[in-house]
Motif scaffolding. Structure first.
Motif, PDB file in Angstrom:
ATOM      1  N   ALA A  11       0.837  -1.191   0.000  1.00 22.64           N
ATOM      2  CA  ALA A  11       0.000   0.000   0.000  1.00 22.64           C
ATOM      3  C   ALA A  11       0.877   1.248   0.000  1.00 22.64           C
ATOM      4  N   PRO A  12       0.520   2.237  -0.807  1.00 14.70           N
ATOM      5  CA  PRO A  12       1.242   3.507  -0.726  1.00 14.70           C
ATOM      6  C   PRO A  12       0.885   4.194   0.583  1.00 14.70           C
ATOM      7  N   CYS A  13       1.853   4.874   1.181  1.00  7.64           N
ATOM      8  CA  CYS A  13       1.590   5.508   2.468  1.00  7.64           C
ATOM      9  C   CYS A  13       2.350   6.821   2.592  1.00  7.64           C
ATOM     10  N   THR A  14       1.941   7.617   3.539  1.00  8.65           N
ATOM     11  CA  THR A  14       2.610   8.860   3.885  1.00  8.65           C
ATOM     12  C   THR A  14       3.115   8.725   5.309  1.00  8.65           C
ATOM     13  N   VAL A  15       4.405   8.966   5.486  1.00  2.00           N
ATOM     14  CA  VAL A  15       5.030   8.872   6.807  1.00  2.00           C
ATOM     15  C   VAL A  15       5.297  10.281   7.307  1.00  2.00           C
ATOM     16  N   GLU A  16       4.863  10.574   8.530  1.00  2.00           N
ATOM     17  CA  GLU A  16       5.093  11.885   9.138  1.00  2.00           C
ATOM     18  C   GLU A  16       5.882  11.692  10.425  1.00  2.00           C
ATOM     19  N   ILE A  17       7.047  12.334  10.490  1.00  3.90           N
ATOM     20  CA  ILE A  17       7.907  12.279  11.676  1.00  3.90           C
ATOM     21  C   ILE A  17       7.993  13.678  12.253  1.00  3.90           C
ATOM     22  N   SER A  18       7.628  13.830  13.525  1.00  5.11           N
ATOM     23  CA  SER A  18       7.706  15.121  14.203  1.00  5.11           C
ATOM     24  C   SER A  18       8.727  15.030  15.327  1.00  5.11           C
ATOM     25  N   HIS A  19       9.636  16.002  15.362  1.00  7.41           N
ATOM     26  CA  HIS A  19      10.661  16.044  16.403  1.00  7.41           C
ATOM     27  C   HIS A  19      10.656  17.454  16.995  1.00  7.41           C
ATOM     28  N   LYS A  20       9.536  17.791  17.633  1.00  5.83           N
ATOM     29  CA  LYS A  20       9.363  19.112  18.245  1.00  5.83           C
ATOM     30  C   LYS A  20       9.206  18.970  19.748  1.00  5.83           C
ATOM     31  N   PHE A  21       9.365  20.081  20.444  1.00  5.81           N
ATOM     32  CA  PHE A  21       9.157  20.092  21.888  1.00  5.81           C
ATOM     33  C   PHE A  21       7.714  19.719  22.214  1.00  5.81           C
ATOM     34  N   GLU A  22       6.768  20.213  21.419  1.00  9.74           N
ATOM     35  CA  GLU A  22       5.343  19.975  21.669  1.00  9.74           C
ATOM     36  C   GLU A  22       4.903  18.568  21.293  1.00  9.74           C
ATOM     37  N   HIS A  27       3.856   8.873  12.452  1.00  8.35           N
ATOM     38  CA  HIS A  27       2.557   8.364  12.003  1.00  8.35           C
ATOM     39  C   HIS A  27       2.666   7.860  10.576  1.00  8.35           C
ATOM     40  N   VAL A  28       1.927   6.794  10.284  1.00  9.42           N
ATOM     41  CA  VAL A  28       1.826   6.268   8.920  1.00  9.42           C
ATOM     42  C   VAL A  28       0.359   6.309   8.526  1.00  9.42           C
ATOM     43  N   ARG A  29       0.064   6.957   7.386  1.00 10.23           N
ATOM     44  CA  ARG A  29      -1.288   6.996   6.840  1.00 10.23           C
ATOM     45  C   ARG A  29      -1.276   6.275   5.507  1.00 10.23           C
ATOM     46  N   PHE A  30      -2.182   5.326   5.329  1.00  9.53           N
ATOM     47  CA  PHE A  30      -2.259   4.600   4.073  1.00  9.53           C
ATOM     48  C   PHE A  30      -3.072   5.408   3.067  1.00  9.53           C
ATOM     49  N   ASN A  31      -2.492   5.661   1.902  1.00 10.54           N
ATOM     50  CA  ASN A  31      -3.130   6.512   0.898  1.00 10.54           C
ATOM     51  C   ASN A  31      -4.251   5.798   0.147  1.00 10.54           C
ATOM     52  N   ASN A  32      -4.320   4.480   0.240  1.00 16.04           N
ATOM     53  CA  ASN A  32      -5.371   3.743  -0.460  1.00 16.04           C
ATOM     54  C   ASN A  32      -6.524   3.354   0.462  1.00 16.04           C
ATOM     55  N   GLY A  33      -6.508   3.820   1.701  1.00 15.08           N
ATOM     56  CA  GLY A  33      -7.595   3.535   2.637  1.00 15.08           C
ATOM     57  C   GLY A  33      -7.455   2.215   3.375  1.00 15.08           C
ATOM     58  N   ALA A  34      -6.298   1.561   3.271  1.00 11.32           N
ATOM     59  CA  ALA A  34      -6.095   0.282   3.974  1.00 11.32           C
ATOM     60  C   ALA A  34      -6.207   0.496   5.480  1.00 11.32           C
ATOM     61  N   VAL A  35      -6.705  -0.526   6.166  1.00 12.76           N
ATOM     62  CA  VAL A  35      -6.886  -0.477   7.615  1.00 12.76           C
ATOM     63  C   VAL A  35      -6.082  -1.607   8.237  1.00 12.76           C
ATOM     64  N   VAL A  36      -5.394  -1.319   9.336  1.00 14.15           N
ATOM     65  CA  VAL A  36      -4.620  -2.321  10.062  1.00 14.15           C
ATOM     66  C   VAL A  36      -5.473  -2.851  11.203  1.00 14.15           C
ATOM     67  N   HIS A  37      -5.551  -4.171  11.292  1.00 15.52           N
ATOM     68  CA  HIS A  37      -6.359  -4.832  12.318  1.00 15.52           C
ATOM     69  C   HIS A  37      -5.445  -5.458  13.369  1.00 15.52           C
ATOM     70  N   PRO A  38      -5.991  -5.882  14.515  1.00 20.40           N
ATOM     71  CA  PRO A  38      -5.164  -6.505  15.551  1.00 20.40           C
ATOM     72  C   PRO A  38      -4.391  -7.705  15.001  1.00 20.40           C
TER      73      PRO A  38
END
Length: 98
Positions: A11-22, A27-38
């Motif tokens: 699945a194509p995905c967007t990875v967001e890495i934040s390295h801020k004080f706040e 986070h990984v968001r799947f661009n095709n709407g895929a859902v991860v289950h247990p």
């Protein structure tokens, strides 16, 4: 999904890495709407992403999702609460030694 077999999908995905004080997160968001289950496993392909302090880095990647079998999914649901409680084991003491 089989009772004992695992399936893989990409699945194509967007990875967001934040390295801020706040906020310090990844986070990984799947661009095709895929859902991860247990019980499912996700492997994001590509080199390591390093965000300098005070910045948020966003990259498009491809991920492989390995779907859990029906037995693994049931086991994960049954034992998941116990594993979360392991993370909650902590104590407070007045004595601090180094």
């Amino acid at each position: 999904m089989g009772i004992f077999t695992r399936e893989k999908e990409t699945a194509p995905c967007t990875v967001e890495i934040s390295h801020k004080f706040e906020s310090l997160h990844a986070h990984v968001r799947f661009n095709n709407g895929a859902v991860v289950h247990p019980g499912d496993e996700v492997l994001v392909h590509g080199p390591e992403i390093m965000a300098p302090y005070g910045e948020v880095v966003t990259e498009d990647r491809v991920a492989t999702i390995t779907r859990a079998s029906a037995v693994e999914r049931l086991w994960t649901k049954m034992t998941g609460d116990l594993e979360v409680m392991e993370l909650c084991e902590f104590s407070f003491s007045e004595e601090a030694t180094l």
